[in-house]
Design a protein around this motif. Structure first.
Motif: not given
Length: 85
Positions: A26-31, A41-48, A75-81
């Motif tokens: 859910v967090l990834v989809l919302v991000g 920012v949400l995806l980067l927080a999840l990545a952290a 991949l998650l960090i690249a999408i977030a950036l």
């Protein structure tokens, strides 16, 4: 509880794996669907959080699991950036 185990890890170990997976999904989809900076920012927080969890569990993971987790985290960090730019 072992001397090296933190209370946070003890609580995480007691959680239902399906619930944790669905919450992360859910967090990834919302991000992904949130517009612009908010989603990034949400995806980067999840990545952290995942980086912290990976550093704690690194020693007990198999080599193949480590590589797969690194690829997914990259991949998650690249999408977030990309969302931030």
């Amino acid at each position: 509880m072992q001397r090296t185990q933190t209370p946070v890890l003890s609580r995480l170990a007691r959680l239902n794996p399906t619930t944790v997976f669905l919450a992360a999904l859910v967090l990834v989809l919302v991000g992904l669907f949130a517009p612009g900076v908010a989603g990034g920012v949400l995806l980067l927080a999840l990545a952290a959080g995942l980086v912290w969890l990976m550093t704690v569990t690194w020693a007990v993971q198999a080599r193949a699991t480590r590589m797969l987790r690194l690829v997914m985290l990259t991949l998650l960090i690249a999408i977030a950036l990309a969302k931030l730019l």
